[in-house]
Scaffold this motif. Sequence first.
Motif, mmCIF file in Angstrom:
data_model
loop_
_atom_site.group_PDB
_atom_site.id
_atom_site.type_symbol
_atom_site.label_atom_id
_atom_site.label_comp_id
_atom_site.label_asym_id
_atom_site.label_seq_id
_atom_site.Cartn_x
_atom_site.Cartn_y
_atom_site.Cartn_z
ATOM 1 N N GLY A 25 57.479 46.856 28.651
ATOM 2 C CA GLY A 25 57.233 47.697 29.817
ATOM 3 C C GLY A 25 57.445 49.179 29.591
ATOM 4 O O GLY A 25 57.246 49.969 30.507
ATOM 5 N N GLU A 26 57.854 49.591 28.398
ATOM 6 C CA GLU A 26 58.012 51.012 28.082
ATOM 7 C C GLU A 26 57.024 51.399 26.994
ATOM 8 O O GLU A 26 56.745 50.612 26.094
ATOM 9 C CB GLU A 26 59.436 51.297 27.595
ATOM 10 N N LYS A 27 56.509 52.619 27.060
ATOM 11 C CA LYS A 27 55.534 53.077 26.074
ATOM 12 C C LYS A 27 56.161 53.164 24.685
ATOM 13 O O LYS A 27 57.300 53.595 24.542
ATOM 14 C CB LYS A 27 54.988 54.454 26.450
ATOM 15 N N ILE A 28 55.380 52.742 23.685
ATOM 16 C CA ILE A 28 55.798 52.846 22.293
ATOM 17 C C ILE A 28 54.609 53.339 21.465
ATOM 18 O O ILE A 28 53.471 53.333 21.943
ATOM 19 C CB ILE A 28 56.295 51.503 21.720
ATOM 20 N N ILE A 29 54.878 53.765 20.247
ATOM 21 C CA ILE A 29 53.815 54.060 19.289
ATOM 22 C C ILE A 29 53.754 52.877 18.334
ATOM 23 O O ILE A 29 54.762 52.496 17.739
ATOM 24 C CB ILE A 29 54.088 55.353 18.504
ATOM 25 N N ALA A 30 52.565 52.279 18.221
ATOM 26 C CA ALA A 30 52.358 51.160 17.317
ATOM 27 C C ALA A 30 51.328 51.571 16.271
ATOM 28 O O ALA A 30 50.344 52.232 16.591
ATOM 29 C CB ALA A 30 51.875 49.926 18.078
ATOM 30 N N THR A 45 51.881 50.015 25.966
ATOM 31 C CA THR A 45 53.015 49.384 26.629
ATOM 32 C C THR A 45 53.019 47.922 26.211
ATOM 33 O O THR A 45 52.117 47.167 26.588
ATOM 34 C CB THR A 45 52.892 49.491 28.162
ATOM 35 N N PRO A 46 53.996 47.500 25.410
ATOM 36 C CA PRO A 46 54.004 46.125 24.910
ATOM 37 C C PRO A 46 54.393 45.115 25.990
ATOM 38 O O PRO A 46 55.084 45.452 26.963
ATOM 39 C CB PRO A 46 55.049 46.159 23.797
ATOM 40 N N VAL A 47 53.933 43.888 25.784
ATOM 41 C CA VAL A 47 54.254 42.770 26.665
ATOM 42 C C VAL A 47 54.585 41.568 25.796
ATOM 43 O O VAL A 47 54.335 41.562 24.595
ATOM 44 C CB VAL A 47 53.068 42.423 27.598
ATOM 45 N N LEU A 55 48.887 43.841 28.609
ATOM 46 C CA LEU A 55 49.031 44.866 27.569
ATOM 47 C C LEU A 55 48.193 46.078 27.942
ATOM 48 O O LEU A 55 47.026 45.940 28.316
ATOM 49 C CB LEU A 55 48.570 44.312 26.217
ATOM 50 N N LYS A 56 48.786 47.264 27.882
ATOM 51 C CA LYS A 56 48.072 48.483 28.258
ATOM 52 C C LYS A 56 48.065 49.481 27.109
ATOM 53 O O LYS A 56 49.111 49.835 26.586
ATOM 54 C CB LYS A 56 48.742 49.123 29.474
ATOM 55 N N PHE A 57 46.862 49.914 26.739
ATOM 56 C CA PHE A 57 46.698 50.993 25.778
ATOM 57 C C PHE A 57 46.626 52.297 26.558
ATOM 58 O O PHE A 57 45.865 52.403 27.517
ATOM 59 C CB PHE A 57 45.408 50.821 24.964
ATOM 60 N N HIS A 58 47.407 53.292 26.135
ATOM 61 C CA HIS A 58 47.417 54.577 26.825
ATOM 62 C C HIS A 58 46.647 55.650 26.053
ATOM 63 O O HIS A 58 45.978 56.479 26.662
ATOM 64 C CB HIS A 58 48.853 55.040 27.061
ATOM 65 N N GLU A 59 46.768 55.611 24.732
ATOM 66 C CA GLU A 59 46.143 56.665 23.931
ATOM 67 C C GLU A 59 45.937 56.186 22.492
ATOM 68 O O GLU A 59 46.785 55.497 21.944
ATOM 69 C CB GLU A 59 47.041 57.895 23.932
#
Length: 66
Positions: A25-30, A45-47, A55-59
């Motif tokens: 639920g928190e943004k990370i860099i993968a 945002t990992p799930v 699963l949400k991709f932000h950028e």
Amino acid sequence: MFSHGVKVSAEISIMAADAGLVPVGEKIIAIGGRGHGVDTAVILTPVNAKNLFDLKFHEIIAMPKD
């Protein structure tokens, strides 16, 4: 999917979330890539695996052209 690296970054973030290594639920860099190293970086945002479709991709930070 946009590239193999985007797919891999999603997969590794889900595996890390299931293992409790990244906060759900928190943004990370993968980062991800293919057999010869990494070539893609995304902010997402990992799930957990059971919530795959949340699963949400932000950028997309970096991704190969081809």
